[in-house]
Design a protein around this motif. Structure first.
Motif, PDB file in Angstrom:
ATOM      1  N   ARG A  48       0.827  -1.201   0.000  1.00 31.72           N
ATOM      2  CA  ARG A  48       0.000   0.000   0.000  1.00 31.72           C
ATOM      3  C   ARG A  48       0.867   1.260   0.000  1.00 31.72           C
ATOM      4  N   LEU A  49       1.963   1.208   0.749  1.00 31.62           N
ATOM      5  CA  LEU A  49       2.846   2.369   0.825  1.00 31.62           C
ATOM      6  C   LEU A  49       3.555   2.592  -0.510  1.00 31.62           C
ATOM      7  N   GLN A  50       3.928   1.501  -1.183  1.00 27.33           N
ATOM      8  CA  GLN A  50       4.567   1.637  -2.484  1.00 27.33           C
ATOM      9  C   GLN A  50       3.591   2.226  -3.504  1.00 27.33           C
ATOM     10  N   LYS A  51       2.330   1.810  -3.430  1.00 22.56           N
ATOM     11  CA  LYS A  51       1.308   2.367  -4.316  1.00 22.56           C
ATOM     12  C   LYS A  51       1.171   3.875  -4.080  1.00 22.56           C
ATOM     13  N   LEU A  52       1.179   4.278  -2.808  1.00 16.62           N
ATOM     14  CA  LEU A  52       1.117   5.703  -2.486  1.00 16.62           C
ATOM     15  C   LEU A  52       2.325   6.426  -3.068  1.00 16.62           C
ATOM     16  N   ALA A  53       3.515   5.855  -2.898  1.00 13.17           N
ATOM     17  CA  ALA A  53       4.728   6.471  -3.428  1.00 13.17           C
ATOM     18  C   ALA A  53       4.636   6.651  -4.932  1.00 13.17           C
ATOM     19  N   ASP A  54       4.131   5.634  -5.628  1.00 11.44           N
ATOM     20  CA  ASP A  54       3.995   5.713  -7.086  1.00 11.44           C
ATOM     21  C   ASP A  54       3.028   6.823  -7.485  1.00 11.44           C
ATOM     22  N   GLU A  55       1.940   6.946  -6.744  1.00 10.29           N
ATOM     23  CA  GLU A  55       0.951   7.974  -7.065  1.00 10.29           C
ATOM     24  C   GLU A  55       1.501   9.376  -6.800  1.00 10.29           C
ATOM     25  N   LEU A  56       2.271   9.526  -5.745  1.00 13.11           N
ATOM     26  CA  LEU A  56       2.854  10.831  -5.446  1.00 13.11           C
ATOM     27  C   LEU A  56       3.824  11.274  -6.537  1.00 13.11           C
ATOM     28  N   GLU A  57       4.457  10.322  -7.204  1.00 14.99           N
ATOM     29  CA  GLU A  57       5.439  10.653  -8.236  1.00 14.99           C
ATOM     30  C   GLU A  57       4.804  10.983  -9.578  1.00 14.99           C
ATOM     31  N   MET A  58       3.498  10.764  -9.696  1.00 11.33           N
ATOM     32  CA  MET A  58       2.837  11.048 -10.971  1.00 11.33           C
ATOM     33  C   MET A  58       2.760  12.545 -11.217  1.00 11.33           C
ATOM     34  N   ALA A  59       2.828  12.920 -12.479  1.00 10.76           N
ATOM     35  CA  ALA A  59       2.896  14.339 -12.856  1.00 10.76           C
ATOM     36  C   ALA A  59       1.677  15.123 -12.417  1.00 10.76           C
ATOM     37  N   ASP A  60       0.513  14.460 -12.302  1.00 10.27           N
ATOM     38  CA  ASP A  60      -0.703  15.190 -11.951  1.00 10.27           C
ATOM     39  C   ASP A  60      -1.003  15.134 -10.447  1.00 10.27           C
ATOM     40  N   SER A  61      -0.111  14.559  -9.647  1.00 13.07           N
ATOM     41  CA  SER A  61      -0.340  14.531  -8.203  1.00 13.07           C
ATOM     42  C   SER A  61      -0.059  15.906  -7.613  1.00 13.07           C
ATOM     43  N   PHE A  62      -0.699  16.213  -6.477  1.00  9.39           N
ATOM     44  CA  PHE A  62      -0.463  17.500  -5.826  1.00  9.39           C
ATOM     45  C   PHE A  62       1.014  17.675  -5.492  1.00  9.39           C
ATOM     46  N   TYR A  63       1.689  16.582  -5.156  1.00  8.28           N
ATOM     47  CA  TYR A  63       3.081  16.635  -4.713  1.00  8.28           C
ATOM     48  C   TYR A  63       3.983  17.170  -5.818  1.00  8.28           C
ATOM     49  N   VAL A  64       3.718  16.742  -7.043  1.00  3.63           N
ATOM     50  CA  VAL A  64       4.519  17.202  -8.186  1.00  3.63           C
ATOM     51  C   VAL A  64       3.992  18.532  -8.720  1.00  3.63           C
ATOM     52  N   ARG A  65       2.662  18.664  -8.839  1.00  7.28           N
ATOM     53  CA  ARG A  65       2.066  19.893  -9.395  1.00  7.28           C
ATOM     54  C   ARG A  65       2.458  21.123  -8.593  1.00  7.28           C
ATOM     55  N   PHE A  66       2.384  21.010  -7.266  1.00  8.73           N
ATOM     56  CA  PHE A  66       2.619  22.180  -6.418  1.00  8.73           C
ATOM     57  C   PHE A  66       3.998  22.182  -5.783  1.00  8.73           C
ATOM     58  N   GLY A  67       4.736  21.094  -5.931  1.00  7.54           N
ATOM     59  CA  GLY A  67       6.060  21.013  -5.322  1.00  7.54           C
ATOM     60  C   GLY A  67       7.166  21.577  -6.185  1.00  7.54           C
ATOM     61  N   GLY A  68       6.884  21.781  -7.469  1.00  7.34           N
ATOM     62  CA  GLY A  68       7.900  22.353  -8.342  1.00  7.34           C
ATOM     63  C   GLY A  68       9.080  21.426  -8.554  1.00  7.34           C
ATOM     64  N   ARG A  69      10.232  22.034  -8.804  1.00  3.29           N
ATOM     65  CA  ARG A  69      11.426  21.225  -9.076  1.00  3.29           C
ATOM     66  C   ARG A  69      11.886  20.442  -7.863  1.00  3.29           C
ATOM     67  N   ASP A  70      11.624  20.975  -6.682  1.00  4.35           N
ATOM     68  CA  ASP A  70      12.036  20.286  -5.458  1.00  4.35           C
ATOM     69  C   ASP A  70      10.872  20.291  -4.475  1.00  4.35           C
ATOM     70  N   PRO A  71      10.030  19.258  -4.519  1.00  4.37           N
ATOM     71  CA  PRO A  71       8.852  19.230  -3.641  1.00  4.37           C
ATOM     72  C   PRO A  71       9.191  19.295  -2.153  1.00  4.37           C
ATOM     73  N   THR A  72      10.411  18.921  -1.777  1.00  7.37           N
ATOM     74  CA  THR A  72      10.752  18.943  -0.357  1.00  7.37           C
ATOM     75  C   THR A  72      10.852  20.363   0.191  1.00  7.37           C
ATOM     76  N   GLN A  73      10.883  21.362  -0.698  1.00  8.25           N
ATOM     77  CA  GLN A  73      10.859  22.747  -0.245  1.00  8.25           C
ATOM     78  C   GLN A  73       9.448  23.209   0.117  1.00  8.25           C
ATOM     79  N   VAL A  74       8.465  22.450  -0.358  1.00  5.77           N
ATOM     80  CA  VAL A  74       7.064  22.798  -0.106  1.00  5.77           C
ATOM     81  C   VAL A  74       6.421  21.815   0.874  1.00  5.77           C
ATOM     82  N   PHE A  75       6.772  20.538   0.722  1.00  7.86           N
ATOM     83  CA  PHE A  75       6.193  19.472   1.537  1.00  7.86           C
ATOM     84  C   PHE A  75       7.298  18.719   2.277  1.00  7.86           C
ATOM     85  N   ASP A  76       7.061  18.463   3.548  1.00 10.64           N
ATOM     86  CA  ASP A  76       7.979  17.654   4.341  1.00 10.64           C
ATOM     87  C   ASP A  76       7.261  16.361   4.679  1.00 10.64           C
ATOM     88  N   LEU A  77       7.678  15.267   4.048  1.00 14.58           N
ATOM     89  CA  LEU A  77       6.987  13.994   4.177  1.00 14.58           C
ATOM     90  C   LEU A  77       7.672  13.146   5.250  1.00 14.58           C
TER      91      LEU A  77
END
Length: 601
Positions: A488-517
């Protein structure tokens, strides 16, 4: 004579007023790397002066990553005591209780320290980041753009403020025209900013008049180092222990002793600190209290008012005493003021960075004005109880000890700041509250100790949620040693890496500057490895925690139960940059998070 020329400058945020609220704002913004200036009319800061506000509530200690120095320099209040009239005409103790009746408080006490020393904590920290308070500087005029296209462009310099340097050298310009994108008026109860925009203060003044004295007492009173509420036949008094041996006394004053009969206004010439101490002595009887000198004193009428609005076109904001005033005895003024700008600063940073629309700034007034109104209602009741005559055999309509104690305990969550809850908005969504039933969405993230998977180092979760403008994504993943949970966690990781996920859409080039997971596993320390977690969900080895005790079983464990999270299904808890729970979602459905962040980013 100063040179009467006008220089022009540009700044993203101009903060007017360097009291606790303004310093909180400027400190948060410069720490976030934003372009900010802060001015104040005082020639020196209060570090060289006694008195003023002095109480820091538990939530404030949690919030601002400056607790170490505060705890080192301040005095802690762990116990509250209560006195009532005794049969012999004096006073007697009727009870003792926890000063902070809020069981989830990480710091179950208040800290008292003079306002100047509290301001110095912020000033010294800002100086290390290259920001100084400009003083003595005052605003002379302010103009806000009227063109809608300018006001709606978050990056336009929509305000023009003319500043006057009151200490300009003969060869210096004494006037400056500052073009600012945003202005924050943290300029006190007589706010120049508020008056410039004709913002009314709604409310009323009471008939209760109080004096305040800071002394180092000689006394036989046994509770002089506890927060103490005294109801006596002579009036009421509150004791606040301060740093070192200093004590603050709030002393109820008879209006006839201080009001000018011609104007019906307080005439400070009619009272003195010596007179206030004499009044206190009568209230303390049969105990004795004496002081050789007075560090500070003042007198005030209790008033409760809230500004009709906290913002003008989301370009000019007021905070702190500029938008709410109330009595000081519940220790809310400075705390509420700093909480205002703690709420506002990260939102300004998001808009300035282009991460969020201007509409995000609307949530400042929505959240903080509602809180201020609740604070005023509380203050009305508390002040009336505290200032009222005590119940005695001859006055059955007076305030009983039980009434006062019930109110003290009932409002404990509110006064400590622990129970403040923000209502539904684009940044507070309680749709899936059941997934973390004990983490109240809209309230601050509950403290709890977890251990790091990599080295079993125990950490309070709050220490991993600094106010650094990032949203914290806490993934409660269940037992990561279980293949189903890892899948389940791997599925979540895969979804977060998708281009249309909030993590990528709003995280920019370095999502760790916006989100701390941060991933929190329910696996035990004996068999868990941080590498059990997919790389996407462990951006650093320190970002994987276990819901287990430390190596000696002294701290930690049962975090899932404490938060009301299913240890198999798990949940994702989103904590806002100001430490409040914004939304909870299922690990199996990040579409809810796409919608949440898409609502304002």
């Amino acid at each position: 004579m100063p040179v009467h020329t006008v220089k022009e400058s540009y700044v993203d945020v101009l903060v007017i007023g360097a009291g606790p609220s303004g310093l909180m704002c400027a400190h948060a913004l410069v720490r976030a790397g934003e372009n900010v200036r802060i001015i104040d009319q005082r020639r020196v800061h209060l570090h060289f002066m006694a008195g003023h506000a002095d109480g820091i509530q538990p939530r404030t200690i949690e919030s601002y990553a400056l607790a170490d120095r505060l705890l080192r320099e301040g005095s802690q209040m762990h116990m509250a005591t209560f006195y009532h009239p005794s049969a012999n005409g004096g006073i007697e103790r009727t009870g003792r209780t926890a000063d902070v009746p809020a069981p989830t408080a990480r710091f179950p006490f208040k800290v008292t320290l003079n306002q100047g020393a509290i301001e110095a904590i912020f000033i010294d920290s800002m100086a290390a980041m290259g920001l100084e308070v400009e003083r003595p500087v005052v605003p002379a005029s302010i103009q806000l753009a009227t063109d809608e296209s300018v006001l709606k462009n978050p990056h336009s310099y929509a305000t023009t403020v003319v500043l006057r340097n009151l200490a300009a050298e003969p060869d210096q310009a004494d006037t400056e025209m500052v073009h600012a994108k945003y202005v924050v008026g943290a300029d006190g109860a007589h706010s120049w900013i508020r008056k410039s925009f004709n913002i009314n203060m709604d409310g009323a003044q009471t008939d209760f008049i109080w004096g305040v004295i800071d002394i180092t007492p000689t006394t036989d009173f046994p509770d002089i180092r506890n927060r103490t509420a005294i109801h006596s036949h002579n009036g009421s008094c509150m004791i606040i222990p301060r740093e070192g041996d200093v004590v603050r006394l709030y002393v109820q004053v008879d209006p006839s002793d201080v009001l000018d009969p011609m104007t019906d206004r307080v005439d400070k010439a009619r009272v003195s600190p010596e007179k206030l101490l004499q009044t206190a002595k009568k209230t303390f009887w049969p105990y004795k209290i004496h002081a050789e000198k007075f560090d500070w004193w003042t007198i005030y009428i209790i008033g409760q008012r809230v500004a009709a609005q906290f913002a003008v076109h989301e370009r000019v904001f007021i905070a702190g005493d500029a938008c709410h005033t109330h009595s000081p005895k519940a220790g809310q003024g400075m705390n509420a003021s700093m909480s205002d700008t703690h709420n506002l600063a990260w939102k300004l940073a998001y808009v300035l960075r282009g991460w969020a629309d201007l509409s995000l700034l609307e949530t400042y007034e929505f959240e903080r004005r509602k809180y201020a109104q609740e604070l005023i209602e509380f203050d009305k009741q508390f002040s009336a109880l505290f200032s009222g005559k005590p119940r005695t055999q001859n006055n059955q309509d007076g305030v009983s000890h039980e009434q006062f104690l019930d109110a003290f305990n009932a409002y404990g969550g509110f006064t400590s700041g622990i129970g403040v809850q923000y209502g539904a908005s684009p940044i507070t969504n309680a749709q899936h509250q059941h997934l973390a039933s004990n983490l109240v969405i809209g309230e601050r993230m509950l403290p709890h100790v977890f251990i790091r998977a990599a080295d079993a180092h125990p950490f309070n979760i709050q220490d991993m949620l600094p106010a650094d403008t990032r949203f914290k994504l806490l993934v409660f993943a269940g037992d990561t040693g279980d293949p189903c949970a890892r899948s389940r966690l791997q599925k979540l990781a895969d979804e977060l890496e998708m281009a249309d996920s909030f993590y990528v859409r709003f995280g920019g080039r370095d999502p760790t500057q916006v989100f701390d997971l941060i991933t929190v596993s329910s696996a035990t320390k004996e068999r868990a490895d941080y590498t059990d977690v997919p790389p996407m969900c462990r951006t650093h080895w320190s970002k994987v925690l276990l819901d287990d005790t430390d190596m000696f079983g002294r701290a930690g464990g049962r975090g899932y139960d404490t938060y009301g999270i299913d240890s198999v299904k798990g949940a994702i808890v989103v904590v806002r940059p100001d430490g409040y729970v914004g939304v909870v979602a299922s690990i199996d459905n990040i579409a809810d998070l796409d919608a949440y962040f898409g609502g304002f980013m």
